[in-house]
Design a protein around this motif. Structure first.
Motif, short mmCIF file in Angstrom:
data_model
loop_
_atom_site.label_atom_id
_atom_site.label_comp_id
_atom_site.label_asym_id
_atom_site.label_seq_id
_atom_site.Cartn_x
_atom_site.Cartn_y
_atom_site.Cartn_z
N GLU B 445 3.94 -0.81 3.80
CA GLU B 445 3.12 -1.69 2.97
C GLU B 445 2.09 -2.44 3.82
N GLN B 446 2.55 -2.93 4.97
CA GLN B 446 1.66 -3.69 5.84
C GLN B 446 0.54 -2.77 6.37
N ALA B 447 0.93 -1.53 6.75
CA ALA B 447 -0.06 -0.61 7.30
C ALA B 447 -1.11 -0.28 6.25
N ALA B 448 -0.67 -0.08 5.00
CA ALA B 448 -1.62 0.24 3.94
C ALA B 448 -2.62 -0.89 3.78
N GLU B 449 -2.10 -2.13 3.79
CA GLU B 449 -2.99 -3.29 3.64
C GLU B 449 -3.94 -3.41 4.83
N ARG B 450 -3.38 -3.18 6.05
CA ARG B 450 -4.19 -3.32 7.25
C ARG B 450 -5.33 -2.29 7.26
N ILE B 451 -4.99 -1.07 6.88
CA ILE B 451 -6.00 -0.01 6.92
C ILE B 451 -7.09 -0.28 5.88
N GLU B 452 -6.64 -0.75 4.70
CA GLU B 452 -7.62 -1.11 3.68
C GLU B 452 -8.56 -2.20 4.21
N GLY B 453 -7.94 -3.20 4.88
CA GLY B 453 -8.71 -4.31 5.42
C GLY B 453 -9.73 -3.85 6.44
#
Lengths: 455, 456
Positions: B445-453
């Protein structure tokens, strides 16, 4: 509910019924000490029948729809630039292979209820049969190459374990491992193709293969997929594992090497048609490999001393021809030949144990058996050439020796590396000072065990 | 409860459990270690849930120490606790020595501390303690058939020295890692070498193959807890090397991993073949964590979470087999299936999770890892795919060679005990659950958010 939704729902049921049965059976086998044989084949037969009805109904709706229905179960994992989607498409090729899969697995399930009655591996057989049914369903309907690869792996695993079904005998076990080694080797191509597709298109969607430019990535991707298909299709030079795979129980030989597993390879080629359209050279490769395999299998099959090996090679010869049709881009012929050949070969292999009985029956009916030699083409060749061809066929074109030599050449330095590592460990683990009598070597085989202590 | 506090309490509980296990005998040591692991597993819920709901890391700075519980902490806490719990429950009686059990608890406590550390000094100190715990555990008295594993101890000592050198070179490393600049490349290089020695990445696989050869016992199982070094890799080495094209290093590691995986296929001893396989897997996860593309490290971290469970199950399976057969020569079939059908089933399932069959967390992790490696070039992909294919083949080969073949009627009552079976099946069940819904893991979940960011 619209027709599209109805077709999607039917597709979902066709796909999920075998999965549900697999989960139920696996859980039952893990938790319950004894599950009656009747319950097992009822569960398998029932689930596959339901799934087949749904697939056929979905197929009947197909002409009424503008586009093939899809079953979208969302993403297993989605981060930007990477998606592992559970999306299935129910187009004509998918429905043909799916229906064939469900019908033949169901049939073999019914047949095996008596054939394997009270066999120690009865439950294991049905579990692996369901695993195959699920794997082929996924291959047939997968929209993305990653999902197709998952199905491909399940088929390979169930295949290897079923070849080694009679696990008390060393030969089937070795042949199962041999088949699995071939699968893993050629799966390298499929997996590399998957990564290449991801990085070229940003998706593994097979429907978008046509968006690739000709040459370059599409050529490499096509070549990788062809290599990936060669193992399961038992193409030259990987033909050797298939006749040996006939060591498994007859029903599994019928379903795997006569019907479904072996036809997964031309199906993959059908999915890769956009790449073959872009790169005509790949069509030439597929046609060439198909012809070579057909000739090789036809020659080798004629000198086999037993019915199952002979049928195994006959299957390979037919699949070689299907590869030719796939190389030429004749999709309807591929599907027709696949369905016809799979059904006929399943019937033949299931009848194989009765071949002597059938022969006697024929003899009683006709009085004498029809002559075979006069109809064979090789009978018209010069004797010298015939001898050469006969020797070549007996040795299966020396392909097995060639592969064995290659494997040995790779294994030799690796074994030396392992020996070096072992000696290094033994040297360091040796206690300091002069040895006080014989020391037990931890690496020595036959160290103290439960078995030894009991003895 | 605060995730940071929960993890700290879990670390403290395991420290106490280790002390208790070291002072007791037999079943009591096992119970102490199990209790510590269960507390850590309970803490995992307190750590994972707030991070999944609120999605932010929790940090604190006091007394010059910076601590931080983030998605990596929340994801790895449960697998680590379960791995130690699995050892405590399923390790055969003669292998579950108090020193081994205590070392497992100490290793878990140190690993939890390392996961929380947000300064280089604290992180490396935790790593040193973790290595020390395993070093001490490897010195436990083994049964006559097991290898002393001196290479593993030598490697741990060398890794410790490299870690100390890196710490000296970095000048103590007091600032918070999450906010400060990355460390110097020389420090990162030293730490990478330490990690390779610590986890047994080829060519430093001899620690694993040496300890597992013959008839491995409980102390070898300590090496199956892949706790050490990887936090350093994720938090310190990868950020420092990202500007220096780490893909080249990753390709070298992948080449060695492929070589190790292929060598495992020709190894003729069960323990050594398992050791080569584990070394190849460790190479894959280190290479994934070195990649610059976000999917590479994510795949590496997921693979770490997955093999924390599968590896301990695999090594437990190997130990349970050698307790029944002695050292296993893979050139012949041993036919254990009839005498131990349930053990066979459990071993097969565990081996398949190691192989990364579809449906397991390894499958998703390996797919992600390939995606990350592939974004920097196809050479790495070829090597990674060869390693994965060989690992998969070897896992099935080990099962077949041990359990298939003509059975021996003299063998009776050799099946896995219910608790042994339950542990192995529970590990497989968790890996299947992770494979079906990897999105529930906080790192994903964190990676998905980070990559989106990063994209926006």
């Amino acid at each position: 509910m619209s027709l599209v939704e109805l077709a999607s729902t039917l597709g979902f049921m066709a796909l999920s019924a075998p999965v549900a049965a697999l989960v139920l059976l696996a859980t039952g086998l893990l938790l319950l000490p004894e599950v009656p044989e009747r319950r097992i084949h009822q569960l398998v037969g029932g689930s596959l029948s339901v799934a087949l009805c749904c697939a056929l109904l979905g197929g009947a709706l197909l002409p009424l729809l503008d586009a093939p229905p899809e079953v979208d179960l969302g993403s297993v994992l989605a981060v930007r630039g990477y998606h592992l989607d559970l999306r299935f498409v129910l187009d004509t090729p998918a429905l043909v292979l799916l229906s064939l899969d469900l019908a033949l697995c169901g049939l073999v399930g019914l047949f095996s209820a008596r054939y394997l009655h009270r066999e120690p591996g009865f439950r294991r057989f049905y579990l692996l049969l369901l695993l195959l049914a699920v794997g082929v369903s996924v291959i047939a309907t997968a929209r993305g190459l990653d999902l197709l690869f998952a199905g491909w792996e399940l088929v390979g695993l169930s295949s290897a374990l079923l070849i080694a079904f009679f696990n008390h005998r060393p030969a089937p076990v070795q042949h199962g491992l041999r088949a699995y080694a071939v699968y893993r080797t050629t799966d390298v191509g499929l997996l590399m193709g998957l990564v290449l597709l991801h990085h070229t298109l940003g998706t593994a969607d097979l429907a978008r293969l046509g968006e690739l430019p000709a040459g370059g990535a599409s050529l490499v991707l096509g070549a990788l997929l062809i290599f990936g298909a060669m193992g399961k299709g038992a193409c030259v030079p990987f033909t050797g594992w298939l006749p040996r795979a006939m060591e498994g129980p007859t029903p599994s030989s019928a379903i795997f090497y006569g019907a479904l597993s072996i036809h997964a390879s031309p199906f993959l080629l059908l999915r890769a048609q956009p790449l073959l359209d872009l790169n005509p050279a790949l069509r030439g490769v597929v046609v060439g490999l198909g012809l070579l395999t057909a000739v090789h299998a036809s020659m080798s099959g004629r000198v086999q001393p037993d019915i199952k090996s002979s049928l195994g090679y006959a299957s390979v010869a037919q699949v070689g021809l299907i590869w030719v049709w796939a190389g030429l881009g004749w999709e309807p012929l591929v599907l027709l030949h696949t369905a016809g050949h799979a059904s006929l070969r399943t019937w033949q292999l299931l009848r194989a144990p009765n071949v002597l009985h059938d022969r006697h029956h024929l003899l009683t009916l006709l009085g004498e058996l029809p002559s075979r030699t006069a109809t064979h083409v090789e009978g018209r060749l010069p004797l010298g050439l015939r001898r050469v061809l006969y020797g070549l066929a007996l040795e299966r074109w020396f392909l097995d020796e060639l592969l064995a030599g290659l494997v040995a050449a790779i294994a030799r330095p690796l074994a030396a590396l392992d020996a070096l590592d072992r000696r290094w460990a033994e040297h360091l683990d040796r206690p300091p000072g002069p040895p006080a009598g014989p020391q037990p070597d931890p690496g020595a085989l036959g160290a103290p065990s439960l078995e030894a202590s009991r003895a | 409860m605060n995730p940071l506090l929960a993890t700290l309490l879990a670390a403290l509980a395991n420290l106490l459990a280790g002390l208790a296990a070291a002072r007791t005998q037999g079943a009591e040591a096992r119970a102490a270690t199990l209790a510590g692991a269960l507390i850590a597993a309970g803490a995992a819920a307190f750590t994972a849930l707030p991070l999944l709901i609120h999605g932010e890391a929790v940090g604190v700075q006091a007394l010059g120490l910076a601590l931080r519980a983030d998605a990596l902490t929340a994801t790895l806490l449960l697998p680590m606790a379960l791995a130690v719990g699995a050892l405590a429950v399923a390790l055969p009686r003669q292998d579950a020595l108090p020193r081994v059990m205590a070392a497992a608890s100490f290793a878990l406590a140190a690993a939890l501390g390392v996961l929380l550390a947000d300064t280089l000094g604290l992180l490396l100190l935790g790593e040193l303690l973790l290595g020390l715990a395993v070093f001490w555990g490897l010195g436990a008295e083994g049964h006559p058939g097991s290898a002393p594993g001196r290479i593993a101890r030598l490697q741990l000592a060398a890794a410790g020295m490299l870690t100390l050198a890196a710490l000296a070179l970095a000048g103590g490393g007091g600032g918070p890692l999450s906010q400060g600049p990355p460390v110097e490349p020389a420090v990162a290089g030293l730490l990478l070498a330490a990690v390779a020695l610590r986890v047994g990445v080829p060519p430093a696989q001899s620690g694993l193959t040496g300890a597992l050869r013959g008839a491995p016992g409980g102390r070898a199982a300590l090496l199956a807890l892949p706790f050490g070094g990887l936090t350093v890799l994720v938090r310190v080495v990868q950020p420092a090397l990202v500007a220096y094209d780490p893909h080249r290093i990753a390709v070298v590691v992948l080449a060695l991993a492929a070589l190790a995986a292929l060598t495992g296929v020709v190894a003729r001893d069960l323990g050594r073949a398992a050791g080569w396989t584990l070394a190849a897997l460790h190479g894959l996860l280190v290479a994934g964590n070195l990649e610059a593309a976000p999917t590479g490290p994510l795949g590496g971290e997921l693979l770490w979470a997955a093999i924390t469970l599968s590896e301990v199950g695999f090594v437990l399976g190997v130990i349970l087999v050698v307790r029944r057969l002695g050292a296993v020569d893979l050139r012949v079939l041993h036919g254990l299936q009839d005498a131990a059908p349930q053990l066979g089933l459990a071993f097969l399932l565990v081996a398949l999770t190691v192989a990364g069959v579809p449906g397991t967390l390894e499958f998703v992790a390996q797919d992600l890892l390939l995606s990350g490696v592939g974004s920097a070039g196809m050479v790495g992909v070829v090597l990674a795919v060869v390693a994965m294919a060989a690992v998969g083949f070897n896992a099935l080969r080990l099962y077949v060679q041990v359990f298939y073949g003509p059975g021996d009627p003299a063998r009776v009552d050799m099946d896995a005990r219910p608790w042994e079976r339950a542990v192995l099946l529970a590990l497989v069940g968790l890996l299947l659950a992770g494979g079906v819904a990897p999105g529930l893991l906080p790192i994903v979940e964190q990676a998905a958010e980070r990559i989106e960011g990063e994209v926006h």
